[in-house]
Design an enzyme around this catalytic site. Structure first.
Site, short mmCIF file in Angstrom:
data_model
loop_
_atom_site.label_atom_id
_atom_site.label_comp_id
_atom_site.label_asym_id
_atom_site.label_seq_id
_atom_site.Cartn_x
_atom_site.Cartn_y
_atom_site.Cartn_z
N ARG A 1 47.26 43.79 54.20
CA ARG A 1 48.17 42.98 54.99
C ARG A 1 49.29 42.40 54.13
O ARG A 1 50.15 41.68 54.65
CB ARG A 1 47.40 41.82 55.62
CG ARG A 1 47.04 42.03 57.09
CD ARG A 1 46.22 40.85 57.50
NE ARG A 1 46.23 40.56 58.90
CZ ARG A 1 45.24 40.87 59.74
NH1 ARG A 1 44.23 41.58 59.33
NH2 ARG A 1 45.29 40.47 60.98
N ARG B 1 38.72 34.38 71.13
CA ARG B 1 38.81 33.95 69.73
C ARG B 1 39.63 32.67 69.61
O ARG B 1 40.69 32.56 70.21
CB ARG B 1 39.48 35.05 68.90
CG ARG B 1 38.53 36.10 68.41
CD ARG B 1 39.23 37.31 67.85
NE ARG B 1 40.24 37.04 66.84
CZ ARG B 1 40.88 37.99 66.17
NH1 ARG B 1 40.61 39.26 66.40
NH2 ARG B 1 41.79 37.69 65.27
#
Ligand code: AMP
Length: 206
Positions: A88, A152
């Site tokens: 990332r 989430r």
């Protein structure tokens, strides 16, 4: 076969990863799933990672690099693996290149304005991590494994906005990075998941 799946949060990486894993019989390595597992088990690593994840920030490079480096030594990785959510950052990508080859990088392209809607209606399975959208699936249990679905915490709107900013600043440069290496495959993610999958398979040519 060693693949990387790139794309902003909510692009459908997890969904495509499950299918690619089945089709090519390779391991699906999701650093997000691994970190959520550590949090669930309240390990020191999970406790360290939680505050970063709750804010929508990235956990430190070294934490995920060590996790992936170890994970790919497991027997299920012998036939290859699909990295979902890793790397990332450029620094993660550079370190990955020191310990693994990569055959292709699939970038799932999707306009940012669609992502908030996708993520805010998303629910995940606690068991297998499969993602559902409330508009097309209202049951509280996963159709694959029967486990409970949940929303989430980091899919709340404020955190999503931060995650998208982090994506633009730290992850998007990987598109250029892998494009220069001639590894990048672009796939339009703003279509049905079956079409996205077909296009990935076609682009891989396997
Ligand atoms: P994901 O499930 O891939 O959306 O990841 C959820 C969260 O885990 C991210 O917002 C980050 O906080 C953390 N995370 C997952 N993968 C990485 C990574 N490669 N580098 C740093 N942080 C990560």
């Amino acid at each position: 076969m060693k693949l990387i799946l790139l794309g902003p949060p909510g692009a459908g990486k997890g969904t495509q990863a499950q299918r690619l894993k089945d089709k090519y019989a390779i391991a699906h390595i999701s650093t997000g799933d691994m970190l959520r597992g550590e949090i669930r088990e309240k390990t020191p690593l999970g406790i360290e990672a939680q505050s970063f994840i709750d804010r929508g920030d990235l956990v430190p490079d070294q934490v995920v690099i060590d996790m992936v480096r170890l994970r790919i030594t497991r027997p299920d990785c012998e036939n290859g693996y699909l990295l979902d959510g890793f790397p990332r950052t450029i620094s993660q990508a550079e370190t990955l290149a020191e310990f693994s080859t990569v055959d292709a990088v699939i970038n799932i392209d999707i306009p940012c304005e669609n992502l908030i809607l996708r993520i805010s209606g998303r629910r995940m399975c606690r068991g297998c991590g499969k993602a559902y959208h409330i508009s097309s699936y209202q049951d509280d249990r996963c159709e694959s494994c029967g486990c409970e679905l949940y929303h989430r915490d980091d899919d709340e709107i404020e955190t999503v906005q931060r995650r998208l900013q982090v994506y633009r600043e730290q992850t998007q440069p990987l598109i250029e990075y892998y494009s220069r290496k001639g590894l990048l495959i672009h796939v339009d993610g703003d279509q049905g998941m079956d079409t996205v999958f077909e296009n990935i398979v076609k682009a891989l040519g396997l």
